[in-house]
Design a protein around this motif. Structure first.
Motif, PDB file in Angstrom:
ATOM      1  N   MET A  83       0.932  -1.214   0.037  1.00 27.90           N
ATOM      2  CA  MET A  83       0.078   0.032  -0.094  1.00 27.90           C
ATOM      3  C   MET A  83       0.878   1.274  -0.045  1.00 27.90           C
ATOM      4  N   ASP A  84       2.080   1.213   0.477  1.00 25.90           N
ATOM      5  CA  ASP A  84       2.933   2.238   0.433  1.00 25.90           C
ATOM      6  C   ASP A  84       3.295   2.863  -1.253  1.00 25.90           C
ATOM      7  N   SER A  85       2.822   2.107  -2.068  1.00 27.26           N
ATOM      8  CA  SER A  85       2.862   2.310  -3.739  1.00 27.26           C
ATOM      9  C   SER A  85       1.495   3.104  -3.966  1.00 27.26           C
ATOM     10  N   PHE A  86       0.604   3.226  -3.145  1.00 33.44           N
ATOM     11  CA  PHE A  86      -0.567   3.855  -3.672  1.00 33.44           C
ATOM     12  C   PHE A  86      -0.541   4.890  -4.404  1.00 33.44           C
ATOM     13  N   ALA A  87      -0.012   6.354  -3.774  1.00 33.44           N
ATOM     14  CA  ALA A  87       0.315   7.482  -4.563  1.00 33.44           C
ATOM     15  C   ALA A  87       0.930   7.464  -5.612  1.00 33.44           C
ATOM     16  N   ARG A  88       1.802   6.748  -5.952  1.00 34.98           N
ATOM     17  CA  ARG A  88       2.607   6.552  -7.341  1.00 34.98           C
ATOM     18  C   ARG A  88       1.602   5.854  -8.180  1.00 34.98           C
ATOM     19  N   VAL A  89       1.194   4.959  -7.948  1.00 38.90           N
ATOM     20  CA  VAL A  89       0.388   4.432  -8.674  1.00 38.90           C
ATOM     21  C   VAL A  89      -0.966   5.272  -9.156  1.00 38.90           C
ATOM     22  N   ASN A  90      -1.496   5.714  -8.074  1.00 35.13           N
ATOM     23  CA  ASN A  90      -2.700   6.887  -8.291  1.00 35.13           C
ATOM     24  C   ASN A  90      -2.183   7.799  -9.200  1.00 35.13           C
ATOM     25  N   GLU A  91      -1.088   8.197  -9.156  1.00 37.13           N
ATOM     26  CA  GLU A  91      -0.622   9.259 -10.180  1.00 37.13           C
ATOM     27  C   GLU A  91      -0.659   8.827 -11.539  1.00 37.13           C
ATOM     28  N   ILE A  92      -0.263   7.894 -11.898  1.00 38.16           N
ATOM     29  CA  ILE A  92      -0.356   7.241 -13.150  1.00 38.16           C
ATOM     30  C   ILE A  92      -1.570   6.946 -13.676  1.00 38.16           C
ATOM     31  N   TYR A  93      -2.403   6.423 -12.803  1.00 37.79           N
ATOM     32  CA  TYR A  93      -3.700   6.140 -12.923  1.00 37.79           C
ATOM     33  C   TYR A  93      -4.486   7.312 -13.403  1.00 37.79           C
ATOM     34  N   ALA A  94      -4.402   8.335 -12.558  1.00 39.32           N
ATOM     35  CA  ALA A  94      -5.133   9.696 -12.840  1.00 39.32           C
ATOM     36  C   ALA A  94      -5.016  10.430 -14.213  1.00 39.32           C
ATOM     37  N   LYS A  95      -3.682   9.831 -14.845  1.00 39.77           N
ATOM     38  CA  LYS A  95      -3.508  10.334 -16.343  1.00 39.77           C
ATOM     39  C   LYS A  95      -4.439   9.845 -17.146  1.00 39.77           C
ATOM     40  N   ARG A  96      -5.016   8.493 -16.864  1.00 33.74           N
ATOM     41  CA  ARG A  96      -5.929   7.909 -17.780  1.00 33.74           C
ATOM     42  C   ARG A  96      -7.422   8.570 -17.592  1.00 33.74           C
ATOM     43  N   PHE A  97      -7.775   8.947 -16.297  1.00 35.40           N
ATOM     44  CA  PHE A  97      -9.162   9.137 -16.001  1.00 35.40           C
ATOM     45  C   PHE A  97      -9.152  11.000 -15.728  1.00 35.40           C
ATOM     46  N   THR A  98      -9.629  11.512 -16.371  1.00 37.56           N
ATOM     47  CA  THR A  98      -9.652  12.870 -15.922  1.00 37.56           C
ATOM     48  C   THR A  98     -10.968  13.580 -15.577  1.00 37.56           C
ATOM     49  N   HIS A  99     -12.295  12.704 -15.858  1.00 39.04           N
ATOM     50  CA  HIS A  99     -13.390  13.291 -15.509  1.00 39.04           C
ATOM     51  C   HIS A  99     -14.425  12.139 -15.272  1.00 39.04           C
ATOM     52  N   ASP A 100     -15.390  12.290 -14.677  1.00 39.14           N
ATOM     53  CA  ASP A 100     -16.679  11.171 -14.579  1.00 39.14           C
ATOM     54  C   ASP A 100     -15.894  10.021 -14.284  1.00 39.14           C
ATOM     55  N   PHE A 101     -15.225  10.029 -13.107  1.00 39.87           N
ATOM     56  CA  PHE A 101     -14.426   8.719 -12.490  1.00 39.87           C
ATOM     57  C   PHE A 101     -15.255   7.434 -12.249  1.00 39.87           C
ATOM     58  N   ALA A 103     -16.255   4.023 -10.195  1.00 43.25           N
ATOM     59  CA  ALA A 103     -15.974   3.579  -8.821  1.00 43.25           C
ATOM     60  C   ALA A 103     -14.780   2.868  -8.862  1.00 43.25           C
ATOM     61  N   ARG A 104     -14.159   2.742  -7.699  1.00 47.83           N
ATOM     62  CA  ARG A 104     -12.991   2.023  -7.541  1.00 47.83           C
ATOM     63  C   ARG A 104     -12.648   1.409  -6.242  1.00 47.83           C
ATOM     64  N   GLU A 105     -11.919   0.400  -5.995  1.00 45.05           N
ATOM     65  CA  GLU A 105     -11.470   0.021  -4.782  1.00 45.05           C
ATOM     66  C   GLU A 105      -9.885  -0.344  -4.815  1.00 45.05           C
ATOM     67  N   THR A 106      -9.077  -0.013  -3.897  1.00 44.98           N
ATOM     68  CA  THR A 106      -7.668  -0.545  -4.037  1.00 44.98           C
ATOM     69  C   THR A 106      -7.404  -1.206  -2.730  1.00 44.98           C
ATOM     70  N   VAL A 107      -7.081  -2.393  -2.899  1.00 44.44           N
ATOM     71  CA  VAL A 107      -6.821  -3.343  -1.736  1.00 44.44           C
ATOM     72  C   VAL A 107      -5.081  -3.814  -1.779  1.00 44.44           C
ATOM     73  N   ALA A 108      -4.471  -4.247  -0.760  1.00 41.75           N
ATOM     74  CA  ALA A 108      -3.179  -4.563  -0.656  1.00 41.75           C
ATOM     75  C   ALA A 108      -3.315  -6.021  -0.469  1.00 41.75           C
ATOM     76  N   VAL A 109      -2.465  -6.684  -1.045  1.00 40.41           N
ATOM     77  CA  VAL A 109      -2.732  -7.987  -1.193  1.00 40.41           C
ATOM     78  C   VAL A 109      -1.158  -8.984  -0.762  1.00 40.41           C
ATOM     79  N   ARG A 110      -1.047 -10.095  -0.291  1.00 41.32           N
ATOM     80  CA  ARG A 110      -0.029 -10.773  -0.027  1.00 41.32           C
ATOM     81  C   ARG A 110       1.091 -10.819  -1.257  1.00 41.32           C
ATOM     82  N   THR A 111       0.551 -11.550  -2.392  1.00 39.96           N
ATOM     83  CA  THR A 111       1.134 -11.600  -3.477  1.00 39.96           C
ATOM     84  C   THR A 111       0.524 -11.447  -4.740  1.00 39.96           C
ATOM     85  N   LEU A 112       0.966 -11.268  -5.923  1.00 46.89           N
ATOM     86  CA  LEU A 112       0.147 -11.119  -7.193  1.00 46.89           C
ATOM     87  C   LEU A 112       0.923 -12.212  -8.187  1.00 46.89           C
ATOM     88  N   PRO A 113       0.231 -12.487  -9.054  1.00 47.50           N
ATOM     89  CA  PRO A 113       0.807 -13.299 -10.145  1.00 47.50           C
ATOM     90  C   PRO A 113       2.232 -13.092 -10.649  1.00 47.50           C
TER      91      PRO A 113
END
Length: 128
Positions: A83-101, A103-113
């Motif tokens: 979850m410490d990566s949230f702000a950096r991920v959100n910054e890149i994500y925000a470049k693709r969504f500029t209005h009419d956002f 719905a979203r959830e962001t969760v931390a998980v133990r491992t990913l593929p």
């Protein structure tokens, strides 16, 4: 309603028994995407920013295969290994969504593929 499998060679091949996306009526369900570059099948994880960009490129390729774009997305799910990566991920994500956002959830998980740091899945609706 008819179920249609959406596939594009511009996004990574599924690494398990699932489809890149499934369209049911006007709703597109995009499977979780990780930062695999479809051109060379390598994980692009040099930085969390580059990783997130590749994930979103993969999502975009699948949306395009269904004749949609980011404006059609109504829901995103973001999975982070830290979850410490949230702000950096959100910054890149925000470049693709500029209005009419969406719905979203962001969760931390133990491992990913493939031990990646971010995975994103989306639901999109085709406008009539």
């Amino acid at each position: 309603m008819e179920k249609k499998i959406i596939y594009t060679s511009n996004a990574p091949e599924p690494i398990g028994p699932y489809s890149q996306a499934v369209m049911v009526g006007d709703i597109l369900y995009v499977s979780g995407q990780i930062a695999i570059n479809p051109e060379n099948n390598k994980v692009m994880d040099e930085t969390i920013e580059l990783e997130t960009e590749q994930v979103l490129n993969n999502v975009e390729a699948i949306l395009n295969a269904a004749e949609m774009d980011f404006s059609n997305i109504v829901k995103t799910s973001i999975f982070l290994s830290d979850m410490d990566s949230f702000a950096r991920v959100n910054e890149i994500y925000a470049k693709r969504f500029t209005h009419d956002f969406p719905a979203r959830e962001t969760v931390a998980v133990r491992t990913l593929p493939k031990n990646v740091n971010v995975e994103i899945s989306v639901v999109a609706v085709k406008a009539n």
